[in-house]
Structure formats: structure tokens, C-alpha cells
Design a protein around this motif. Structure first.
Motif, mmCIF file in Angstrom:
data_model
loop_
_atom_site.group_PDB
_atom_site.id
_atom_site.type_symbol
_atom_site.label_atom_id
_atom_site.label_comp_id
_atom_site.label_asym_id
_atom_site.label_seq_id
_atom_site.Cartn_x
_atom_site.Cartn_y
_atom_site.Cartn_z
ATOM 1 N N VAL A 275 0.839 -1.202 0.000
ATOM 2 C CA VAL A 275 0.000 0.000 0.000
ATOM 3 C C VAL A 275 0.876 1.255 0.000
ATOM 4 O O VAL A 275 0.618 2.221 -0.729
ATOM 5 N N VAL A 278 2.104 1.934 -3.438
ATOM 6 C CA VAL A 278 1.061 2.475 -4.329
ATOM 7 C C VAL A 278 0.847 3.960 -4.041
ATOM 8 O O VAL A 278 0.750 4.791 -4.952
ATOM 9 N N SER A 282 1.669 7.147 -6.618
ATOM 10 C CA SER A 282 0.594 8.040 -7.069
ATOM 11 C C SER A 282 1.027 9.502 -6.998
ATOM 12 O O SER A 282 0.345 10.381 -7.514
ATOM 13 N N ALA A 357 -4.698 11.196 -1.547
ATOM 14 C CA ALA A 357 -4.897 9.744 -1.581
ATOM 15 C C ALA A 357 -5.396 9.236 -0.240
ATOM 16 O O ALA A 357 -5.191 9.876 0.789
ATOM 17 N N ALA A 359 -5.738 5.446 2.042
ATOM 18 C CA ALA A 359 -5.546 4.000 2.185
ATOM 19 C C ALA A 359 -6.618 3.489 3.126
ATOM 20 O O ALA A 359 -6.903 4.121 4.150
ATOM 21 N N THR A 387 -6.704 9.231 -5.443
ATOM 22 C CA THR A 387 -6.347 7.804 -5.389
ATOM 23 C C THR A 387 -6.914 7.182 -4.110
ATOM 24 O O THR A 387 -6.786 7.777 -3.036
ATOM 25 N N VAL A 389 -6.895 3.400 -2.127
ATOM 26 C CA VAL A 389 -6.402 2.022 -2.127
ATOM 27 C C VAL A 389 -7.161 1.245 -1.062
ATOM 28 O O VAL A 389 -7.136 1.610 0.114
ATOM 29 N N THR A 391 -7.797 -2.564 0.643
ATOM 30 C CA THR A 391 -7.436 -3.990 0.695
ATOM 31 C C THR A 391 -8.454 -4.722 1.561
ATOM 32 O O THR A 391 -9.046 -4.151 2.472
ATOM 33 N N ILE A 458 -7.140 -0.527 -6.584
ATOM 34 C CA ILE A 458 -6.561 0.819 -6.657
ATOM 35 C C ILE A 458 -7.485 1.669 -7.525
ATOM 36 O O ILE A 458 -7.617 1.419 -8.727
ATOM 37 N N THR A 460 -8.601 5.292 -9.153
ATOM 38 C CA THR A 460 -8.037 6.603 -9.497
ATOM 39 C C THR A 460 -9.083 7.410 -10.263
ATOM 40 O O THR A 460 -9.874 6.842 -11.010
#
Ligand code: SAH
Length: 462
Positions: A275, A278, A282, A357, A359, A387, A389, A391, A458, A460
Motif C-alpha cells: 500500500v 502504491v 501516485s 490519496a 488507504a 487515489t 487504495v 485492501t 486501486i 483513481t
């Protein structure tokens, strides 16, 4: 007895929705002890104050009580004027919805910490200002207390045991009301009604979430229950029993179980490193870690100067406390780039706007499926970083873990675990709805048939 609650949250008149009382009207209610009036001395966009005035009918209180001698003391006392357990009765009766954190028109706001200021006149506190501080400051209030003179015309008589207090904090309205509900009778120390078993229930209910950890817990319980030993014992027992299965501790224990299942791969470390890569790729400078838990990803991100502003948010106070303690050990320059917020991801939150971004690592499977739609709006529509992310475990992989019984999930708090197809279908639908593109990647060693232990989407939008 007068309680005022002021907010500067804009629009401040939303306070009316939270209290379920229209700012334009004076409303009066009958109570066992007299009348309760609710009105708004000020109500503008910038600042709104609601007032709760208790008009205690001392004569009415005494009259009709058979078999009691009507000593003068029953009529001439401080009861009509001081903040007492009558206030708690009034709160529970007149502001019931607000106390339980419900609002029909502003459900999200009811759960949000708001800039609030409560002012209470004539709070009896024989133990002095220090005791007031010991009760309110651990709950995060800034307290101002003004000691009233016994008699203004005879200043030489000295101070009275009464204070006018002001409490200031950014706090949920329902929490503020619960704190007052419990602590005012504690200060007054002279409860007007019979203390029965249901008082223990009320104490536990209104003390939920803060009383178990309050440093003055024993004093609060003892005074609230009028020092009735058997009730105190019952309450303290339940409070300490509740401590053991404290949601956060259960969470910690479950995390350990999950870690044990996944350990041979040290999967979590791989996941966080993936992560982080990523996010770095970005080009993001301002990043969010939503559902940051104890802050492991935060501590990794902070080592990389590309990330100029890092914000971690979690719903669990306990996790944030641990995250905070660990962050404190970092050099001050690094600490300055990270901030922790308490909040729920299923509500839109202004504080999450304007980031590059986000996460969201192993969090969605903790959400109730019915709340996923609210989650995707809060993140993809309102916070809207370029962005995102996400999981989540790959349920197909679970058969690979010998320590995990068939059909079981990895963590007791997981509400679901998705196959790759399920995660991809959900992600594509969300991406399409909010104008993002999405790509997928496995995390951990891939098995030909069942894939990798974890999966990542991911998103975007540039
Ligand atoms: N991202 C961290 C923690 C994962 S555990 C890590 O990878 O180490 C899941 C976390 O999500 C827990 O800390 C839990 O408190 C948090 N969480 C669960 N529901 C949430 C919600 N509705 N809003 C914010 N956080 C939530």
C-alpha cells in the motif's frame, strides 16, 4: 436552575434539530418537580444557544406527602435554585432523543463532535473547584468555575458552596448530555428520590463509554447511588466486568488471532508495504489512512518525506490512544506531519476533504454490509481523493490456512470476507458510480487456484 448549551458549529441553528426543539419557539413541559422551559436566547447561523430552565415547585414537592412532618426546612431550602438531580430528570424527559444521539433531520451531525459550551448556574460543590476539575477535565472539558458569594450584601460571610460553571469542548451533544446527567447529581450529593435498582441501570447506560475509564469512577458511583453499598457493589462489579470484554480489547485479541493465522507469511507487513508503494507511486503528498487502527501504516508513511501531511482516522478511541502513544516516540518534526482523528467512515466528514490519496487497509470487511453504501459515498463522493487504495481478505484463500477451521472467517469481527469476484464486482460498481477507474492486484503469495491471501483495489479518478 439554568443550563445553556451554545454551539458555533455552522449553521449553528442545527442545534434545534439535534435537541428536537425549534429555536423559534418557547416550549414548556410539566415534570414531577415543577416545569421545564426550553428556549433559545440566541439563534443565528454563527452561534446558537439553547436554554433549559427548571422551575422547581418546592411547595408542590412537599404537599401531599403523608406522614411527614412539614418542617420549615422542607419549604426553605436550596432545591429550587441549584443544579440537582432534577436536571437529570429534565434531560431524560425533555431531551431524550438528543441524549441518545438520535436526530431525524440531522442523523450524522448527532454523531459528530461539535464545538459546544455548556453553562450551568448554581452547581453545588462542597468539595470545591478542585473536585469539579477532577470530574470534568478527564472527559476533555475546559472548565471555568466561578464561586458565588454566600450573600452579595455580606461579602464578609465568604464564598458559598455554589459555582457557576462553564464547560467547553468539541464533543458529541449526546455525550455532553450524558456527562451532565450523571455528574450533576454526583456534585449535588443530595438526591431527591429513592435510589433503586434501576438507578444502577441508568448509571451504567449513561456512563457507557466513559465511566469505566474515568479516574474518579468509584467516587462517581458512590455518590450517584447515594452510598448505598449493595448498589455500589453491583455497579462497580458490572463496570469492571464490562471492562474485560471491552470492544477494543476484544478487537485487540481478535487481531492477535488473525495475526497468528496469517503469521507464516507475515502478510500484514507485505500488505502495508504494498500500500505504501502504491501511495508513493501516485505522487500523493497529503494522505489519509482510514481505519488506521494502531497506526502501523502511519508510522511507515512518516518515514517518507514525500508525505507532507498524514491523517489517520479510526472509530476506536482505544486504537487511537495506542497509535498516539507510539507516535509520541517519534522525533517532533515527524510527529508534526501526522494527525489522528476519531470518526466513523460511514458518515461524510469535512475533515477528510482535500487529500490526494486514501488507504483503507483491511477495514471494509469490518463494516456492516448495509453500511457499505454509506461508506462508499463518504469516501468516494465526499472525501474524494484522487487515489483510493482498498485492501480486504480474499475468502477463497482461507482453505490454505491449516489453523483456520473450514468456513470460518479470519477475524471474529469480520462481517464478510469476499472472493475475488465479489470484491471486483463491488469495486467496479463503486468506481463506475463515482467516476473512478479501478485496477486490482493480489497481496501475498499467489496460489494458482485460490489466488493470494489478500486483494487490493486501486481506484483513481484523474
Ligand atoms: N488499517 C489498520 C487496521 C485494520 S483493523 C491495519 O491495517 O493495521 C480495522 C480497523 O477499522 C479497526 O481499527 C477498526 O476500529 C476500524 N473501523 C471499523 N469500522 C470503522 C468505521 N466505521 N469507521 C472507522 N474505522 C472503523
Amino acid at each position: 436552575m439554568l443550563l445553556t448549551i451554545t454551539t458555533t458549529h455552522v449553521p449553528a441553528t442545527d442545534l434545534g434539530y439535534l435537541l428536537h426543539k425549534n429555536p423559534a419557539r418557547l416550549q414548556s413541559f410539566s415534570a414531577s418537580f415543577g416545569r421545564v422551559h426550553v428556549f433559545y436566547p440566541e439563534a443565528s447561523e454563527q452561534r446558537c444557544t439553547a436554554a433549559l430552565l427548571l422551575d422547581v415547585d418546592t411547595v408542590g414537592l412537599v404537599r401531599g406527602r403523608r406522614g411527614e412532618n412539614r418542617a420549615l426546612e422542607q419549604y426553605v431550602n436550596d432545591r429550587p435554585y441549584v443544579a440537582s438531580s432534577f436536571l437529570s430528570v429534565a434531560l431524560a424527559q425533555v431531551l431524550r432523543e438528543a441524549m441518545s444521539g438520535r436526530s431525524k433531520e440531522r442523523p450524522e451531525l448527532a454523531l459528530e463532535a461539535l464545538p459546544l459550551r455548556a453553562r450551568l448556574t448554581m452547581v453545588p460543590c462542597r468539595s470545591g473547584e478542585a473536585f469539579l476539575r477532577r470530574l470534568f477535565e478527564p472527559l476533555g472539558y475546559e472548565l471555568t468555575a466561578q464561586n458565588e458569594l454566600l450573600d452579595e450584601t455580606f461579602p464578609q460571610w465568604g464564598p458559598s458552596p455554589y459555582f457557576t460553571i462553564e464547560l467547553k469542548a468539541t464533543v458529541r451533544l449526546s455525550d455532553l448530555l450524558s456527562h451532565l446527567y450523571v455528574l450533576i447529581p454526583v456534585l449535588d450529593d443530595e438526591k431527591h428520590y429513592w435510589v433503586g435498582d434501576d438507578e444502577v441501570d441508568k448509571l451504567l447506560r449513561h456512563g457507557a463509554g466513559w465511566l469505566p475509564a474515568h479516574p474518579e469512577r468509584e467516587v462517581i458511583v458512590s455518590r450517584y447511588l447515594r452510598r448505598q453499598r449493595h448498589l455500589m457493589r453491583a455497579a462497580v462489579e458490572q463496570l469492571t466486568r464490562d471492562e474485560a470484554p471491552d470492544a477494543d480489547e476484544v478487537e485487540a485479541a481478535h487481531d492477535a488471532e488473525e495475526a497468528a493465522v496469517e503469521k507464516p507469511l507475515s502478510l500484514h507487513e507485505q500488505r502495508l508495504a504494498t500500500v505504501q508503494n502504491v501511495l508513493k507511486a501516485s505522487g500523493a503528498r497529503r494522505v489519509l489512512d482510514l481505519g488506521c487502527g494502531e497506526g502501523r501504516l502511519l508510522r511507515m508513511l512518516i518515514k517518507d518525506k514525500q508525505f507532507e501531511e498524514i491523517v489517520g482516522m479510526d472509530v476506536s478511541h482505544r486504537c487511537l490512544q495506542i497509535a498516539n502513544e507510539r507516535l509520541q516516540r517519534l522525533p517532533p518534526m515527524q510527529q508534526a506531519r501526522v494527525k489522528l482523528l476519531q470518526g466513523a467512515l460511514t458518515y461524510r466528514d469535512e475533515r477528510l476533504r482535500g487529500f490526494d490519496a486514501a488507504a483503507i487497509v483491511e477495514v471494509i470487511e469490518h463494516l456492516d454490509p448495509a453500511r457499505l453504501a454509506a461508506f462508499s459515498r463518504a469516501v468516494f463522493e465526499f472525501a474524494r481523493p484522487a487515489t483510493i487504495v482498498i485492501t480486504t481478505p480474499n475468502a477463497e484463500y482461507n482453505v490454505q490456512w491449516e489453523s483456520l477451521p473450514a468456513g470460518k472467517m479470519r477475524h471474529k469481527d469480520h462481517r464478510f470476507e469476499w472472493t475475488r469476484a465479489e470484491f471486483e464486482a463491488w469495486s467496479k460498481e463503486v468506481a463506475a458510480r463515482f467516476g473512478y477507474a479501478v485496477n486490482f492486484a493480489p497481496i501475498g503469495p499467489e496460489d494458482e487456484e485460490v489466488g493470494a491471501p489478500s486483494q487490493m483495489g486501486i481506484f483513481t479518478n484523474n
